[in-house]
Design a protein around this motif. Structure first.
Motif, PDB file in Angstrom:
ATOM      1  N   GLN A 172     -76.511  11.203 -56.697  1.00 11.33           N
ATOM      2  CA  GLN A 172     -76.336  11.442 -58.124  1.00 11.33           C
ATOM      3  C   GLN A 172     -74.860  11.578 -58.489  1.00 11.33           C
ATOM      4  OE1 GLN A 172     -78.557  11.365 -60.609  1.00 11.33           O
ATOM      5  NE2 GLN A 172     -76.853  11.698 -62.033  1.00 11.33           N
ATOM      6  N   GLU A 173     -74.108  12.331 -57.701  1.00  9.89           N
ATOM      7  CA  GLU A 173     -72.686  12.504 -57.993  1.00  9.89           C
ATOM      8  C   GLU A 173     -71.936  11.185 -57.876  1.00  9.89           C
ATOM      9  OE1 GLU A 173     -70.456  15.898 -56.682  1.00  9.89           O
ATOM     10  OE2 GLU A 173     -72.276  16.987 -56.136  1.00  9.89           O
ATOM     11  N   LEU A 174     -72.326  10.362 -56.930  1.00  8.72           N
ATOM     12  CA  LEU A 174     -71.681   9.057 -56.785  1.00  8.72           C
ATOM     13  C   LEU A 174     -71.966   8.178 -58.003  1.00  8.72           C
ATOM     14  CD1 LEU A 174     -69.987   7.237 -55.002  1.00  8.72           C
ATOM     15  CD2 LEU A 174     -72.079   6.516 -53.833  1.00  8.72           C
ATOM     16  N   GLN A 175     -73.185   8.210 -58.497  1.00  7.25           N
ATOM     17  CA  GLN A 175     -73.538   7.406 -59.659  1.00  7.25           C
ATOM     18  C   GLN A 175     -72.788   7.833 -60.914  1.00  7.25           C
ATOM     19  OE1 GLN A 175     -75.419   4.570 -59.985  1.00  7.25           O
ATOM     20  NE2 GLN A 175     -75.239   4.656 -57.753  1.00  7.25           N
ATOM     21  N   GLU A 176     -72.340   9.070 -60.954  1.00  5.16           N
ATOM     22  CA  GLU A 176     -71.645   9.575 -62.126  1.00  5.16           C
ATOM     23  C   GLU A 176     -70.169   9.180 -62.168  1.00  5.16           C
ATOM     24  OE1 GLU A 176     -72.414  13.744 -61.918  1.00  5.16           O
ATOM     25  OE2 GLU A 176     -74.499  13.548 -62.605  1.00  5.16           O
ATOM     26  N   LEU A 177     -69.655   8.578 -61.079  1.00  2.40           N
ATOM     27  CA  LEU A 177     -68.268   8.118 -61.081  1.00  2.40           C
ATOM     28  C   LEU A 177     -68.122   6.856 -61.922  1.00  2.40           C
ATOM     29  CD1 LEU A 177     -67.068   8.372 -57.362  1.00  2.40           C
ATOM     30  CD2 LEU A 177     -66.537   9.925 -59.248  1.00  2.40           C
ATOM     31  N   ARG A 182     -66.723   4.122 -58.052  1.00  4.98           N
ATOM     32  CA  ARG A 182     -68.019   4.191 -57.372  1.00  4.98           C
ATOM     33  C   ARG A 182     -68.126   3.143 -56.267  1.00  4.98           C
ATOM     34  NH1 ARG A 182     -72.305   2.380 -61.243  1.00  4.98           N
ATOM     35  NH2 ARG A 182     -71.144   3.862 -62.550  1.00  4.98           N
ATOM     36  N   SER A 183     -67.567   1.972 -56.500  1.00  2.00           N
ATOM     37  CA  SER A 183     -67.687   0.887 -55.534  1.00  2.00           C
ATOM     38  C   SER A 183     -66.900   1.133 -54.246  1.00  2.00           C
ATOM     39  CB  SER A 183     -67.215  -0.425 -56.173  1.00  2.00           C
ATOM     40  OG  SER A 183     -65.832  -0.345 -56.492  1.00  2.00           O
ATOM     41  N   LEU A 184     -66.028   2.135 -54.251  1.00  2.00           N
ATOM     42  CA  LEU A 184     -65.200   2.419 -53.086  1.00  2.00           C
ATOM     43  C   LEU A 184     -65.885   3.369 -52.107  1.00  2.00           C
ATOM     44  CD1 LEU A 184     -61.803   2.984 -54.946  1.00  2.00           C
ATOM     45  CD2 LEU A 184     -62.567   0.904 -53.777  1.00  2.00           C
ATOM     46  N   PHE A 185     -67.021   3.935 -52.508  1.00  2.00           N
ATOM     47  CA  PHE A 185     -67.695   4.945 -51.701  1.00  2.00           C
ATOM     48  C   PHE A 185     -69.151   4.562 -51.474  1.00  2.00           C
ATOM     49  CE2 PHE A 185     -64.167   7.058 -53.789  1.00  2.00           C
ATOM     50  CZ  PHE A 185     -63.632   7.850 -52.778  1.00  2.00           C
ATOM     51  N   HIS A 186     -69.730   5.153 -50.468  1.00  2.00           N
ATOM     52  CA  HIS A 186     -71.166   5.007 -50.226  1.00  2.00           C
ATOM     53  C   HIS A 186     -71.696   6.311 -49.640  1.00  2.00           C
ATOM     54  CE1 HIS A 186     -69.516   4.120 -46.214  1.00  2.00           C
ATOM     55  NE2 HIS A 186     -70.695   4.486 -45.738  1.00  2.00           N
ATOM     56  N   SER A 196     -80.138  15.282 -47.269  1.00  2.74           N
ATOM     57  CA  SER A 196     -78.726  15.462 -47.606  1.00  2.74           C
ATOM     58  C   SER A 196     -77.916  14.211 -47.304  1.00  2.74           C
ATOM     59  CB  SER A 196     -78.139  16.648 -46.831  1.00  2.74           C
ATOM     60  OG  SER A 196     -78.710  17.855 -47.262  1.00  2.74           O
ATOM     61  N   GLY A 197     -76.817  14.051 -48.035  1.00  2.00           N
ATOM     62  CA  GLY A 197     -75.966  12.891 -47.855  1.00  2.00           C
ATOM     63  C   GLY A 197     -74.502  13.260 -47.731  1.00  2.00           C
ATOM     64  N   ILE A 198     -73.741  12.348 -47.139  1.00  5.34           N
ATOM     65  CA  ILE A 198     -72.295  12.484 -46.993  1.00  5.34           C
ATOM     66  C   ILE A 198     -71.661  11.304 -47.727  1.00  5.34           C
ATOM     67  CG2 ILE A 198     -70.343  12.599 -45.391  1.00  5.34           C
ATOM     68  CD1 ILE A 198     -72.479  13.367 -43.219  1.00  5.34           C
ATOM     69  N   ILE A 199     -70.792  11.588 -48.668  1.00  2.00           N
ATOM     70  CA  ILE A 199     -70.084  10.528 -49.378  1.00  2.00           C
ATOM     71  C   ILE A 199     -68.880  10.113 -48.543  1.00  2.00           C
ATOM     72  CG2 ILE A 199     -68.768   9.960 -51.455  1.00  2.00           C
ATOM     73  CD1 ILE A 199     -70.644  11.797 -53.007  1.00  2.00           C
ATOM     74  N   VAL A 200     -68.803   8.819 -48.254  1.00  2.00           N
ATOM     75  CA  VAL A 200     -67.773   8.274 -47.368  1.00  2.00           C
ATOM     76  C   VAL A 200     -67.060   7.135 -48.078  1.00  2.00           C
ATOM     77  CG1 VAL A 200     -67.334   7.189 -45.124  1.00  2.00           C
ATOM     78  CG2 VAL A 200     -69.205   8.838 -45.361  1.00  2.00           C
ATOM     79  N   GLY A 201     -65.744   7.070 -47.951  1.00  3.63           N
ATOM     80  CA  GLY A 201     -65.039   5.944 -48.541  1.00  3.63           C
ATOM     81  C   GLY A 201     -63.538   6.111 -48.506  1.00  3.63           C
TER      82      GLY A 201
END
Length: 209
Positions: A172-177, A182-186, A196-201
């Motif tokens: 959700q936080e990634l989608q809000e960028l 947003r395209s620089l992270f996954h 749970s997830g880890i945002i990486v980029g």
């Protein structure tokens, strides 16, 4: 998926050497004692400390090459993940940023007790920490993703790896960028919690000097 304390301890042991495991055992004992004086972690998580805190922090090492620049951990608090990383990789320069007085004292004491010569505590708000390029930026329960990027981009080059455990809010936080960021992270799934997830980029930015 890592599901038990034994599995978590074995997983961490596979990422470091026996002296590092001894440092982590010392850290865990000290954490339980200090938690009686200040609320470093939720008391209910202490029986599963290897799973909930140590392995959860250690898994970030899987994304980082053995040779990397300084590791900057934002809002280190109890030392998660930064102090765990420093204990497992004592030769790496690790900078822990923390502004709360009691947490600063805790981090400084553990740095000394664990003999982490390359670990530095920045006892200040992040806004007051001098800019310098780093190899890795991590943050666990520090701020919303967009806020983290705004506050920390001055430490980042195009080579800086961002590792941001965000729990169940990662996608959700990634989608809000904004779309460009947003395209620089996954999102990578956490090894310690299936939800749970880890945002990486990496941010597009200046080259390392």
């Amino acid at each position: 998926m890592i599901a038990t304390e034994d599995q978590a301890r074995a997983y961490v042991a596979g990422l470091c050497d026996p002296p590092a495991m001894e440092r982590l055992d010392l850290l865990i004992r000290a954490l339980a004692e200090e938690n009686e004086r200040q609320n470093l972690v939720a008391r209910a998580t202490l029986p599963s400390v290897w799973l909930r805190h140590i392995a959860d922090s250690a898994q970030l090492l899987e994304y980082v090459p053995r040779e990397t620049g300084p590791w900057l951990d934002l809002g280190s608090g109890a030392g998660l993940p930064g102090l765990v990383i420093a204990a497992m990789r004592p030769d790496w320069p690790v900078v822990l940023v923390e502004s709360r007085r009691k947490r600063i004292a805790w981090l400084e004491r553990m740095r000394d007790e664990l003999a982490l010569e390359h670990c530095r505590i920045e006892g200040a708000r992040l806004e007051n920490v001098d800019s310098a390029p780093v190899g890795v930026i991590s943050a666990r329960a520090f701020a919303p993703l967009a806020r983290i990027l705004t506050l920390s981009s001055r430490f980042s080059t195009s080579e800086t790896l961002w590792l941001l455990p965000k729990g169940r809010s990662a996608a959700q936080e990634l989608q809000e960028l904004p779309k460009g960021q947003r395209s620089l992270f996954h999102v990578e799934q956490s090894r310690t919690d299936p939800a749970s997830g880890i945002i990486v980029g990496r941010l597009a930015g200046r080259k390392r000097p």
